[in-house]
Design an enzyme around this catalytic site. Structure first.
Site, mmCIF file in Angstrom:
data_model
loop_
_atom_site.group_PDB
_atom_site.id
_atom_site.type_symbol
_atom_site.label_atom_id
_atom_site.label_comp_id
_atom_site.label_asym_id
_atom_site.label_seq_id
_atom_site.Cartn_x
_atom_site.Cartn_y
_atom_site.Cartn_z
ATOM 1 N N GLU A 43 -5.102 70.266 7.078
ATOM 2 C CA GLU A 43 -6.330 71.075 6.968
ATOM 3 C C GLU A 43 -6.308 71.807 5.638
ATOM 4 O OE1 GLU A 43 -7.006 73.812 10.177
ATOM 5 O OE2 GLU A 43 -7.523 72.219 11.570
ATOM 6 N N HIS B 186 -16.689 79.760 8.833
ATOM 7 C CA HIS B 186 -16.264 78.357 8.853
ATOM 8 C C HIS B 186 -17.314 77.550 8.109
ATOM 9 C CE1 HIS B 186 -14.985 74.420 10.140
ATOM 10 N NE2 HIS B 186 -13.902 74.949 10.688
ATOM 11 N N ARG C 85 -10.972 77.535 2.968
ATOM 12 C CA ARG C 85 -12.261 77.689 3.638
ATOM 13 C C ARG C 85 -13.275 78.561 2.909
ATOM 14 N NH1 ARG C 85 -10.873 78.396 9.938
ATOM 15 N NH2 ARG C 85 -10.143 76.262 10.007
ATOM 16 N N HIS D 141 -16.880 82.936 11.998
ATOM 17 C CA HIS D 141 -15.930 82.178 12.812
ATOM 18 C C HIS D 141 -14.775 83.015 13.342
ATOM 19 C CE1 HIS D 141 -13.734 78.655 14.096
ATOM 20 N NE2 HIS D 141 -12.754 78.851 13.247
ATOM 21 N N ARG E 19 -7.532 83.542 6.459
ATOM 22 C CA ARG E 19 -6.672 82.863 7.435
ATOM 23 C C ARG E 19 -6.646 81.366 7.174
ATOM 24 N NH1 ARG E 19 -7.599 80.173 12.556
ATOM 25 N NH2 ARG E 19 -9.792 80.295 11.995
HETATM 26 P P1 FAD Z 1 -10.176 84.630 23.126
HETATM 27 O O1 FAD Z 1 -9.611 83.306 23.338
HETATM 28 O O2 FAD Z 1 -11.452 84.768 22.493
HETATM 29 O O3 FAD Z 1 -10.119 85.438 24.468
HETATM 30 C C1 FAD Z 1 -10.674 86.728 24.591
HETATM 31 C C2 FAD Z 1 -10.866 87.056 26.048
HETATM 32 O O4 FAD Z 1 -11.225 88.421 26.227
HETATM 33 C C3 FAD Z 1 -11.963 86.259 26.723
HETATM 34 O O5 FAD Z 1 -11.439 85.734 27.915
HETATM 35 C C4 FAD Z 1 -13.062 87.281 26.991
HETATM 36 O O6 FAD Z 1 -13.831 86.998 28.138
HETATM 37 C C5 FAD Z 1 -12.232 88.535 27.199
HETATM 38 N N1 FAD Z 1 -12.977 89.787 26.973
HETATM 39 C C6 FAD Z 1 -13.652 90.156 25.863
HETATM 40 N N2 FAD Z 1 -14.194 91.377 26.049
HETATM 41 C C7 FAD Z 1 -13.861 91.773 27.292
HETATM 42 C C8 FAD Z 1 -14.145 92.927 28.072
HETATM 43 N N3 FAD Z 1 -14.908 93.939 27.624
HETATM 44 N N4 FAD Z 1 -13.641 92.997 29.331
HETATM 45 C C9 FAD Z 1 -12.898 91.984 29.829
HETATM 46 N N5 FAD Z 1 -12.613 90.874 29.143
HETATM 47 C C10 FAD Z 1 -13.076 90.762 27.893
HETATM 48 N N6 FAD Z 1 -7.800 78.522 15.845
HETATM 49 C C11 FAD Z 1 -6.784 77.664 15.611
HETATM 50 O O7 FAD Z 1 -5.655 78.082 15.377
HETATM 51 N N7 FAD Z 1 -7.022 76.308 15.656
HETATM 52 C C12 FAD Z 1 -8.235 75.784 15.912
HETATM 53 O O8 FAD Z 1 -8.391 74.577 15.966
HETATM 54 C C13 FAD Z 1 -9.323 76.679 16.129
HETATM 55 N N8 FAD Z 1 -10.574 76.204 16.356
HETATM 56 C C14 FAD Z 1 -11.562 77.090 16.694
HETATM 57 C C15 FAD Z 1 -12.818 76.595 17.041
HETATM 58 C C16 FAD Z 1 -13.812 77.458 17.473
HETATM 59 C C17 FAD Z 1 -15.161 76.921 17.847
HETATM 60 C C18 FAD Z 1 -13.549 78.858 17.533
HETATM 61 C C19 FAD Z 1 -14.605 79.810 18.002
HETATM 62 C C20 FAD Z 1 -12.309 79.350 17.152
HETATM 63 C C21 FAD Z 1 -11.310 78.485 16.736
HETATM 64 N N9 FAD Z 1 -10.057 78.948 16.364
HETATM 65 C C22 FAD Z 1 -9.048 78.061 16.120
HETATM 66 C C23 FAD Z 1 -9.734 80.375 16.466
HETATM 67 C C24 FAD Z 1 -8.990 80.624 17.781
HETATM 68 O O9 FAD Z 1 -9.535 79.807 18.771
HETATM 69 C C25 FAD Z 1 -9.101 82.056 18.232
HETATM 70 O O10 FAD Z 1 -8.802 82.931 17.188
HETATM 71 C C26 FAD Z 1 -8.127 82.334 19.374
HETATM 72 O O11 FAD Z 1 -8.302 81.375 20.374
HETATM 73 C C27 FAD Z 1 -8.358 83.726 19.922
HETATM 74 O O12 FAD Z 1 -7.606 83.866 21.087
HETATM 75 P P2 FAD Z 1 -7.596 85.257 21.835
HETATM 76 O O13 FAD Z 1 -6.770 85.072 23.052
HETATM 77 O O14 FAD Z 1 -7.235 86.337 20.913
HETATM 78 O O15 FAD Z 1 -9.124 85.520 22.214
HETATM 79 C C1 SIN Z 2 -11.282 73.836 12.896
HETATM 80 O O1 SIN Z 2 -10.928 72.993 13.716
HETATM 81 O O2 SIN Z 2 -11.823 73.577 11.832
HETATM 82 C C2 SIN Z 2 -11.018 75.256 13.210
HETATM 83 C C3 SIN Z 2 -9.622 75.567 12.942
HETATM 84 C C4 SIN Z 2 -9.411 77.044 12.888
HETATM 85 O O3 SIN Z 2 -10.354 77.816 12.877
HETATM 86 O O4 SIN Z 2 -8.247 77.433 12.822
#
Ligand code: FAD
Ligand code: SIN
Length: 536
Positions: A131, A248, A294, A355, A390
């Site tokens: 990537e 993104h 990015r 993103h 990032r």
């Molecule tokens: P999340 O997975 O967002 O979880 C947050 C949780 O908190 C959710 O369950 C939500 O319901 C809960 N929540 C929020 N507010 C409240 C509240 N007030 N009360 C109770 N619950 C609440 N990263 C990579 O490393 N590789 C990738 O390939 C990649 N692809 C991505 C593609 C997309 C489309 C997106 C959007 C992001 C991507 N990212 C990727 C980034 C990565 O997915 C996220 O940064 C990471 O998953 C965040 O994880 P998290 O557990 O911190 O939060």
């Molecule tokens: C992607 O698959 O391009 C997202 C990867 C990331 O946000 O880390």
């Protein structure tokens, strides 16, 4: 910039004598990769309650596509991954945290594999992809382009068979409960059956993810409204680096469609960006062309859109053999097909969108925030891993490692809290008026649109001040209300988080990483090689 409106300490009035109480050793708020990893680790010695505002698997994690950056290939090295991460972070990473997360990564990924996660393989060996910004193919993936879904499902399976972990779905965390000594004791929550509920915990872990929903164009699902950031700010935690919102470069751009991500690994596999006139443009902006970092790709796309007076550019993967495309990107194929686009024959219309929130609640290497008994991990936390930009696929890695650290540390601290938890009496009056004729959706949409237009990929003083003025005006009649449903609280949180992003972006008078100021286009290490902290 004018003085910001200071929000109420609590969004609602509540009296601890009136409402129901729940007790747990460890409270985890959020059920993405970070929250679930924390819960699994903490449950080894403590009782754990996970509170999550939607169904358990609705979060950024579940939508992750590209993969996890991890040093597992025999030819790769921790030092190389560290160097790439530090390069992308442009002087603002914490090198020791970067080293720690990258070194721990292989262990955490192996653990997931032991729990049944199936990452894509060829001849029994993991497949690695490249990537932007990575000097080596080190991204592992699952189901072609559904890595996050596999990660989330694997962790949920572990949670479901764990007797020490309870989950409250559709339960909304409204505010942290803190005392005068800066100690967190749990949260005030809204439970779909019990209503307002006070959840008391020996240690609380915030893992509520990002805030992409403050922007009109975003890859993030509806849950990403920045609630945890706003809660922590109201409670007095230190936040940092909020100006660093990562955009993104390639989100599917079709009127009426959700902004579905087209993973960067499509470019890693040879995808080419073309403008309206069919011209490939990335080589003229960066030596690594489509695989430039990015921020460079997003800014270049923006320039091409401006130069060609067009709303988007195109991703061209027609030269990649059809069979390969369909097996490598099955989800993208399916989504594009539903809009009449055959990815093997047609150009894919794309443009950048918000993103990832690089900044967040400031934590130390043990995931500890500046509030006692409060930890934060995942996208909501600012560990120093990403600096000003990032690297792709570094955040699932961070969520896995730092979720585990938060769970371990919180559980260890909980063992030192003797006796049972005794709720102290609290009687809070928010002072907010309960009557309102507000159209919450309309204000939310106006805010998202404003943020996209004035606080997007390119920023400039005049537009930031205009954004600030509008947000302040909306705050005047939204923040003085007391709502009784998540929609109102989310709007209040989004307004608060947006105002913090704007003030941080205004303060940083230079361009660095994902923060691009057209009025200060240079990086200015002398004055700005430092973090911008935000404290209530
Ligand atoms: P999340 O997975 O967002 O979880 C947050 C949780 O908190 C959710 O369950 C939500 O319901 C809960 N929540 C929020 N507010 C409240 C509240 N007030 N009360 C109770 N619950 C609440 N990263 C990579 O490393 N590789 C990738 O390939 C990649 N692809 C991505 C593609 C997309 C489309 C997106 C959007 C992001 C991507 N990212 C990727 C980034 C990565 O997915 C996220 O940064 C990471 O998953 C965040 O994880 P998290 O557990 O911190 O939060
Ligand atoms: C992607 O698959 O391009 C997202 C990867 C990331 O946000 O880390």
């Amino acid at each position: 910039m004018k003085k910001r409106i200071i929000p109420k300490r609590y969004l609602i009035s509540f009296d601890s004598h009136t409402y129901s109480h729940i007790f747990t050793d460890i409270l985890v708020v959020g059920s993405g990769v970070a929250g679930l990893s924390a819960a699994i680790q903490a449950s080894k010695k403590s009782s754990v309650l996970i509170v999550t505002k939607d169904k358990i698997d609705e979060n950024n994690t579940a939508y992750a596509q590209g993969g996890i950056a991890v040093v597992l290939s025999p030819e790769d090295e921790v030092l190389k991954h560290k160097k790439d991460t530090l390069n992308a972070g442009q002087g603002l990473c914490d090198a020791s945290v970067v080293g720690m997360i990258i070194s721990e990564g292989p262990k955490r990924v192996q653990e997931m594999i032991d729990w049944g996660a199936e990452f894509d393989k060829e001849n029994d060996h993991l497949i690695f992809t490249q990537e932007g910004g990575h000097s080596f193919p080190r991204i592992i993936r699952a189901l072609g382009d559904s890595t996050g879904r596999e990660v989330e499902n694997t962790l949920i399976r572990c949670i479901k068979r764990n007797k020490n972990i309870k989950v409250f779905e559709y339960t909304y965390a409204i505010d942290l409960i803190t005392d005068d000594d800066n100690v967190c004791h749990g949260i005030v929550a809204w439970h779909p059956k019990k209503g307002i509920t006070l959840i008391w915990a020996k240690q609380t872990i915030l893992a509520t993810g990002g805030c992409g929903q403050v922007y009109r164009e975003t890859t993030n699902p509806n849950v990403a409204t920045g609630d945890g950031l706003a809660m922590a700010y109201r409670a007095g935690a230190t936040l940092q680096d909020l100006e660093f919102v990562q955009f993104h470069p390639t989100t599917l751009y079709i009127a009426g469609a959700v902004r579905f991500l087209i993973t960067e690994t499509v470019r890693g596999e040879g995808g080419i960006l073309r403008n309206k006139n069919g011209e490939r443009f990335m080589p003229k902006y960066h030596e690594r062309a489509e695989l430039a970092p990015r921020d460079v790709v997003s800014q270049s796309i923006l320039k091409e859109m401006q130069n060609t007076h067009h709303t988007h550019v195109y991703l061209d993967i027609r030269h990649i053999p059809k069979k390969r495309l369909y097996t490598r990107f099955p989800k993208i194929k399916e989504i594009c097909e539903s809009f009449g686009i055959d990815i093997s024959k047609d150009l894919i219309p794309v443009r950048p969108s918000a993103h990832y929130m690089i900044g967040g609640i400031k934590v130390d290497r043990f995931s500890m925030t500046t509030i006692k008994q409060l930890y934060a991990c995942g996208e909501i936390a600012c560990t120093g891993m990403h600096g000003a930009n990032r690297l792709g696929s570094n955040s699932l890695l961070e969520g896995l490692v730092m979720g585990n650290v938060a769970g371990f540390e919180a559980s260890k601290s909980a063992q030192n809290v003797k006796g049972t938890l005794a709720p102290f009496s609290i009687s809070e009056t928010s002072g907010g008026s309960k009557t309102s004729w507000l159209d919450l959706e309309d204000i939310g949409n106006s805010l998202k649109s404003l943020m996209w237009r004035k606080v997007g990929i390119e920023r400039e003083e005049k537009r930031l001040l205009q954004a600030e003025e509008m947000i302040e005006m909306w705050c005047r009649y939204v923040m003085d209300k007391e709502f009784s449903t998540p929609q109102g609280w989310e709007l209040q949180n989004m307004l608060l988080v947006a105002s913090l992003i704007v003030s941080s972006a205004y303060t940083r008078k230079e361009s660095r990483g994902v923060h691009h100021r057209t009025d200060y286009p240079q990086t200015d290490d002398i004055h700005w090689k430092k973090h911008i902290l935000v404290i209530r």
